[in-house]
Design an enzyme around this catalytic site. Structure first.
Site, mmCIF file in Angstrom:
data_model
loop_
_atom_site.group_PDB
_atom_site.id
_atom_site.type_symbol
_atom_site.label_atom_id
_atom_site.label_comp_id
_atom_site.label_asym_id
_atom_site.label_seq_id
_atom_site.Cartn_x
_atom_site.Cartn_y
_atom_site.Cartn_z
ATOM 1 N N THR A 1 37.321 40.902 38.610
ATOM 2 C CA THR A 1 37.943 39.806 39.372
ATOM 3 C C THR A 1 38.069 40.054 40.977
ATOM 4 O O THR A 1 38.066 39.120 41.626
ATOM 5 C CB THR A 1 39.631 39.972 38.671
ATOM 6 O OG1 THR A 1 39.475 39.568 37.228
ATOM 7 C CG2 THR A 1 40.507 38.865 39.666
ATOM 8 N N SER B 1 31.260 45.137 36.609
ATOM 9 C CA SER B 1 32.592 45.570 36.125
ATOM 10 C C SER B 1 32.229 46.827 35.232
ATOM 11 O O SER B 1 31.424 46.921 34.651
ATOM 12 C CB SER B 1 33.454 44.453 35.483
ATOM 13 O OG SER B 1 34.509 45.440 35.053
ATOM 14 N N GLY B 2 33.109 47.956 35.569
ATOM 15 C CA GLY B 2 32.743 49.300 34.643
ATOM 16 C C GLY B 2 33.335 49.076 33.225
ATOM 17 O O GLY B 2 32.608 49.663 32.424
ATOM 18 N N HIS B 3 34.374 48.460 32.887
ATOM 19 C CA HIS B 3 34.925 48.565 31.557
ATOM 20 C C HIS B 3 34.093 47.612 30.603
ATOM 21 O O HIS B 3 34.362 47.561 29.442
ATOM 22 C CB HIS B 3 36.314 48.246 31.448
ATOM 23 C CG HIS B 3 36.788 46.959 31.529
ATOM 24 N ND1 HIS B 3 37.140 46.032 30.683
ATOM 25 C CD2 HIS B 3 36.743 45.850 32.681
ATOM 26 C CE1 HIS B 3 37.404 44.723 31.088
ATOM 27 N NE2 HIS B 3 37.220 44.612 32.448
ATOM 28 N N ASN C 1 30.782 34.494 29.906
ATOM 29 C CA ASN C 1 31.501 35.544 29.039
ATOM 30 C C ASN C 1 31.904 34.910 27.498
ATOM 31 O O ASN C 1 32.215 35.582 26.662
ATOM 32 C CB ASN C 1 32.698 35.964 29.659
ATOM 33 C CG ASN C 1 33.715 34.446 30.209
ATOM 34 O OD1 ASN C 1 32.901 33.808 31.180
ATOM 35 N ND2 ASN C 1 34.781 34.611 29.896
ATOM 36 N N CYS D 1 40.842 37.096 29.573
ATOM 37 C CA CYS D 1 41.848 36.678 30.618
ATOM 38 C C CYS D 1 42.456 35.413 30.637
ATOM 39 O O CYS D 1 43.532 34.934 31.281
ATOM 40 C CB CYS D 1 40.843 36.551 32.048
ATOM 41 S SG CYS D 1 40.142 37.961 32.675
ATOM 42 N N THR E 1 42.545 53.840 50.125
ATOM 43 C CA THR E 1 41.876 55.154 49.779
ATOM 44 C C THR E 1 40.934 55.068 48.668
ATOM 45 O O THR E 1 41.358 54.381 47.633
ATOM 46 C CB THR E 1 42.914 56.258 49.317
ATOM 47 O OG1 THR E 1 43.806 56.425 50.713
ATOM 48 C CG2 THR E 1 42.437 57.578 48.984
ATOM 49 N N GLN F 1 29.022 40.063 32.721
ATOM 50 C CA GLN F 1 28.611 40.315 31.200
ATOM 51 C C GLN F 1 27.027 40.262 30.960
ATOM 52 O O GLN F 1 26.866 40.844 29.998
ATOM 53 C CB GLN F 1 28.873 38.699 30.591
ATOM 54 C CG GLN F 1 30.488 38.459 30.589
ATOM 55 C CD GLN F 1 31.093 39.515 29.462
ATOM 56 O OE1 GLN F 1 30.435 40.047 28.665
ATOM 57 N NE2 GLN F 1 32.285 39.568 29.613
#
Length: 379
Positions: free
Chosen positions: A70, A198-200, A149, A322, A236, A178
């Site tokens: 996102t 995206s990592g997840h 997706n 989402c 950071t 995806q």
């Protein structure tokens, strides 16, 4: 438990969790700090960028670590729009984009941008000719996802990239969330200027991701502050998250090489078995990505089936995670030209390399049982 909702999120790999913990424990300093601990942390951050760049075959200064899909999509789309609006306010996208692209474009319409939402055919694919025809003198961005997706349709990214190359004044953004680790894509010299990951979705951690930004592309930053991440994403850095993402990226690319045929066979079996169930209609085309299969049971509310299977430890989904709590029709299935009945009853099975044939067989068996139990509701 049989988990078949991997396009919503995947279970983190133990090695990814381990790397996150190790970095959080030993490299907790701020990379911007000028003391020795800060310097060591900064070195690891730069090393992570170098490793990510090598895995993606791009330059390390083209890697921006983000919090996921996102954020990456919003930085890319709004960053281009705000930076280049003096040259034009026209953007091209499709009717089946993820909410983070679709709603970002909708928000820009409120700021005076003109958005062309390209239609898709019944297999969920945009026409390359439509893309070409939609380009105007004031077009500044094309944003088309790689793999959808919900239905798994694969867009002609290579061909659109070639079109983009012929229009050097516009930029091409690809939502690759995806497709990463399942459907290959080439970034270098492809016509792609921006690409979101995206990592997840790849057994990494939530809150991690990458935005690829080709050298020379200028973005207006959405965050202002300490000028971290090439002055595009101040704040950071999440070093442990970045290291964990790179670990997940390396592991998923290894699985892609080793286990792609397995994923294809799971999809083939699933499609064949679903096709033999009288009450089921399949929405994903045979050319779709191997890890996503969308189908409908017309007359049955999808949440009823999801809860019925969930009680037995089998987890599937409806629509994008989402927007899955919005229980109206699927915007994606409807865009393919399917009936409202199909769009309102769409279900998604999404696989990963860890799923087994036994799990798929059990799912099919339990699905048939559930349909028979719920027939009274459907009639």
């Amino acid at each position: 438990m049989i988990y078949l909702d991997n396009s919503a999120t995947t279970k983190p790999h133990p090695e990814v969790l381990q790397s996150f913990q190790q970095v959080s424990t030993s490299f907790f300093a701020n990379p911007s700090s000028i003391h020795i601990l800060g310097g060591e942390t900064e070195k690891l951050l730069l090393k992570s960028k170098e490793q990510a760049a090598n895995l993606l075959n791009v330059y390390e200064d083209e890697i921006i670590f983000t919090s996921g899909g996102t954020e990456g999509n919003n930085i890319a789309i709004k960053g281009i729009a705000l930076q280049h609006q003096g040259r034009g306010k026209h953007i091209i996208t499709s009717e089946i984009e993820h909410p983070s692209v679709y709603e970002a474009c909708k928000s820009l319409e409120a700021l005076g941008f003109q958005i062309t939402y390209l239609p898709v055919n019944e297999t969920g694919v945009v026409s390359v000719e439509d893309v070409k025809r939609a380009i105007q003198p004031d077009t500044i961005l094309i944003s088309i996802m790689h793999v959808n997706n919900e239905i798994g349709s694969i867009q002609p990214i290579k061909e659109i990239g070639e079109i983009a190359k012929n229009h050097p004044k516009l930029f091409f953004h690809v939502d690759h969330v995806q497709g990463l680790g399942k459907v290959p894509i080439t970034l270098s010299n492809s016509g792609i200027d921006l690409c979101t990951m995206s990592g997840h979705k790849i057994h990494g951690l939530k809150g991690t991701g990458i935005l690829y930004k080709r050298r020379g592309v200028k973005l207006f930053p959405l965050f202002h502050g300490g000028d971290q991440e090439l002055k595009i994403r101040s704040g950071t850095e999440n070093l442990a998250g970045a290291v964990a993402f790179v670990k997940a990226l390396r592991l998923i690319k290894e699985r892609q090489v080793r286990d792609s045929e397995k994923l294809f066979q799971l999809n083939l079996y699933l499609r064949q078995e679903l096709g033999e169930i009288e009450e089921v209609v399949i929405n994903s085309s045979e050319q779709a990505a191997p890890h996503i299969l969308n189908f409908s049971i017309p007359g049955l509310k999808p949440e009823v089936m999801i809860h019925t299977l969930g009680k037995q430890g089998i987890f599937i989904s409806t629509k994008s995670a989402c927007s899955s709590k919005d229980l109206d029709e699927s915007r994606i299935v409807k865009a393919c030209g399917f009936s409202q009945d199909r769009a309102k009853s769409a279900l998604r099975v999404s696989l990963t390399y860890d799923n087994t044939m036994d799990e798929i067989k059990t799912f099919i068996h339990k699905l048939k049982e559930a349909i028979n139990q719920l027939k009274e509701v459907m009639e």
